[in-house]
Design a protein around this motif. Structure first.
Motif, PDB file in Angstrom:
ATOM      1  N   HIS A   5       0.833  -1.200   0.000  1.00 27.97           N
ATOM      2  CA  HIS A   5       0.000   0.000   0.000  1.00 27.97           C
ATOM      3  C   HIS A   5       0.867   1.249   0.000  1.00 27.97           C
ATOM      4  CE1 HIS A   5      -3.639  -2.238   2.084  1.00 27.97           C
ATOM      5  NE2 HIS A   5      -3.195  -2.850   0.989  1.00 27.97           N
ATOM      6  N   VAL A   6       0.219   2.405  -0.107  1.00 31.55           N
ATOM      7  CA  VAL A   6       0.891   3.703  -0.034  1.00 31.55           C
ATOM      8  C   VAL A   6       0.201   4.545   1.020  1.00 31.55           C
ATOM      9  CG1 VAL A   6       1.407   5.858  -1.254  1.00 31.55           C
ATOM     10  CG2 VAL A   6       1.638   3.668  -2.441  1.00 31.55           C
ATOM     11  N   HIS A   7       1.004   5.131   1.907  1.00 26.57           N
ATOM     12  CA  HIS A   7       0.496   6.086   2.887  1.00 26.57           C
ATOM     13  C   HIS A   7       0.896   7.467   2.380  1.00 26.57           C
ATOM     14  CE1 HIS A   7       0.050   8.119   6.825  1.00 26.57           C
ATOM     15  NE2 HIS A   7      -0.812   7.159   7.082  1.00 26.57           N
ATOM     16  N   LEU A   8      -0.060   8.177   1.815  1.00 24.83           N
ATOM     17  CA  LEU A   8       0.240   9.464   1.188  1.00 24.83           C
ATOM     18  C   LEU A   8       0.828  10.443   2.204  1.00 24.83           C
ATOM     19  CD1 LEU A   8      -2.908   9.695  -1.100  1.00 24.83           C
ATOM     20  CD2 LEU A   8      -0.553   9.283  -1.837  1.00 24.83           C
ATOM     21  N   TRP A  35      -3.678   5.259   1.286  1.00 28.86           N
ATOM     22  CA  TRP A  35      -4.244   5.758   2.532  1.00 28.86           C
ATOM     23  C   TRP A  35      -3.898   7.224   2.684  1.00 28.86           C
ATOM     24  CZ3 TRP A  35      -7.463   2.604   5.062  1.00 28.86           C
ATOM     25  CH2 TRP A  35      -7.329   1.212   4.876  1.00 28.86           C
ATOM     26  N   LEU A  36      -4.830   7.992   3.208  1.00 30.90           N
ATOM     27  CA  LEU A  36      -4.598   9.423   3.379  1.00 30.90           C
ATOM     28  C   LEU A  36      -4.763   9.813   4.844  1.00 30.90           C
ATOM     29  CD1 LEU A  36      -4.107  12.083   1.729  1.00 30.90           C
ATOM     30  CD2 LEU A  36      -6.551  12.473   1.994  1.00 30.90           C
ATOM     31  N   PRO A  37      -3.743  10.437   5.432  1.00 33.74           N
ATOM     32  CA  PRO A  37      -3.886  10.930   6.805  1.00 33.74           C
ATOM     33  C   PRO A  37      -4.617  12.265   6.827  1.00 33.74           C
ATOM     34  CG  PRO A  37      -1.716  11.464   5.996  1.00 33.74           C
ATOM     35  CD  PRO A  37      -2.397  10.693   4.888  1.00 33.74           C
ATOM     36  N   SER A  62      -8.903   6.207   4.612  1.00 33.22           N
ATOM     37  CA  SER A  62      -8.413   7.225   5.543  1.00 33.22           C
ATOM     38  C   SER A  62      -7.565   6.539   6.610  1.00 33.22           C
ATOM     39  CB  SER A  62      -9.591   7.951   6.208  1.00 33.22           C
ATOM     40  OG  SER A  62     -10.445   7.037   6.870  1.00 33.22           O
ATOM     41  N   SER A  63      -6.396   7.090   6.849  1.00 29.42           N
ATOM     42  CA  SER A  63      -5.526   6.550   7.901  1.00 29.42           C
ATOM     43  C   SER A  63      -4.714   7.695   8.497  1.00 29.42           C
ATOM     44  CB  SER A  63      -4.587   5.485   7.358  1.00 29.42           C
ATOM     45  OG  SER A  63      -3.780   4.961   8.379  1.00 29.42           O
ATOM     46  N   ILE A  64      -5.324   8.364   9.475  1.00 27.55           N
ATOM     47  CA  ILE A  64      -6.653   8.103  10.027  1.00 27.55           C
ATOM     48  C   ILE A  64      -7.471   9.394  10.043  1.00 27.55           C
ATOM     49  CG2 ILE A  64      -5.884   6.207  11.538  1.00 27.55           C
ATOM     50  CD1 ILE A  64      -6.056   8.310  13.856  1.00 27.55           C
TER      51      ILE A  64
END
Length: 335
Positions: A5-8, A35-37, A62-64
């Motif tokens: 995955h990718v955490h933007l 995932w977008l914080p 959403s994270s998180i």
């Protein structure tokens, strides 16, 4: 097989389009999810909507999103709408964030974050199932609310972020997944036991739950630059983001270092804080260096039994070029 995955980026980008471009790039490279914080920059809902319209297959989540700035009913409405605009690709990640953000930015009393998070999960799941709310909790007493549109089919999954044993157990007991961050491979194994114990207490099917580990990564031809960017990012979280990350490091055998980093950071001695965050700590919590080294470090986390997805995140100070270079170097199939 562990998903990639990718955490933007958590740091502000120049425009919403930058986030969209990163998500499109991730989809092109074969990543499974983005995932977008949401902290104190642009709101996550607008950006995720833009990403949904610009992509076709990649999952979006959403994270998180924190459990203070929006009511549980509003978060449920938001999840239902994002599930619609993404054609079923949305997953809701929620959590308490920390007192520095909740008190300092939203002006809310942090209270009992575990109980509050549990009530959010309960209420959100009721709304997403199309039920009429009739809920009596410690924080929320709500009744009579129901979606005026069709409930999403399928309902989006609801994940919970957590760092301490009780928070992770709560995720296993009530949520569809757990979002982990800033763990060594050894500690991840311990917390996974908490997650699975929670699942047993809640009579959950572990095969239907997902453990997602967000990992700060930087893969550049200049490996030292990549490691320095990652060190700066990690020290910032320990030193400037309240006590949660500091306490997490302390629980994992780095108590003296965690407190020393925080003390130096708060006293304005950033260089001293960075010096304390050693190469050993960097390798324990991140994947940074040349592309080859970063891939090797990431593999340590992806190979942990029970981790279903590793989410590639980026240092706060990484440029757009460095983000794209890291995306390419750590893309699925590049091992």
């Amino acid at each position: 097989m562990t998903e990639r995955h990718v955490h933007l980026p958590v740091a502000a980008q120049e425009s919403v389009q930058d986030f969209v471009d990163q998500a499109v790039k991730a989809e092109e490279l074969g990543y499974d999810f983005v995932w977008l914080p949401e902290t104190w920059g642009r709101d996550a809902v607008t950006i995720m909507t833009s990403i949904a319209h610009a992509t076709e297959e990649i999952g979006i989540g959403s994270s998180i999103m924190n459990v203070y700035s929006r009511s549980p009913a509003l978060l449920a409405q938001t999840a239902a709408t994002l599930q619609e605009v993404s054609d079923g690709r949305f997953r809701l990640g929620i959590g308490p964030s920390g007192p520095a953000v909740i008190g300092g930015w939203h002006g809310e009393d942090f209270g009992n974050p575990l109980r509050r998070t549990r009530e959010y999960v309960d209420i959100i799941k009721m709304v997403l199932a199309g039920e009429e709310l009739d809920y009596n909790g410690e924080y929320f007493n709500v009744s009579g609310f129901r979606l005026r549109c069709d409930a999403p089919e399928p309902a989006p999954k609801v994940d919970v972020a957590g760092m301490g044993p009780k928070a992770v157990e709560l995720a296993g007991r009530f949520a569809d997944g757990w979002h982990a961050i800033l763990f060594t491979p050894e500690t991840m194994a311990d917390r996974l036991e908490d997650f699975e114990r929670g699942g047993e207490l809640g009579d959950r099917d572990r095969s239907q739950q997902q453990c997602t580990l967000s990992l700060t990564c930087c893969a550049l031809e200049d490996g030292e630059e990549a490691r320095e960017l990652t060190r700066q990012h990690s020290a910032f979280y320990v030193g400037a983001m309240g006590t949660y990350y500091r306490d997490s490091l302390a629980r994992q055998g780095y108590e003296d270092e965690a407190h020393a980093i925080a003390a130096n950071w708060m006293n304005g001695d950033r260089e001293a804080a960075l010096d304390i965050f050693t190469d050993e700590m960097l390798d324990d919590f991140t994947a940074a260096g040349t592309p080859e080294r970063a891939r090797d470090e990431l593999r340590k986390f992806a190979d942990i039994d029970g981790v279903d997805a590793v989410s590639v995140g980026f240092p706060r100070a990484a440029t757009e070029e460095q983000i794209h270079a890291t995306l390419e170097a750590l893309a699925p199939g590049e091992e």
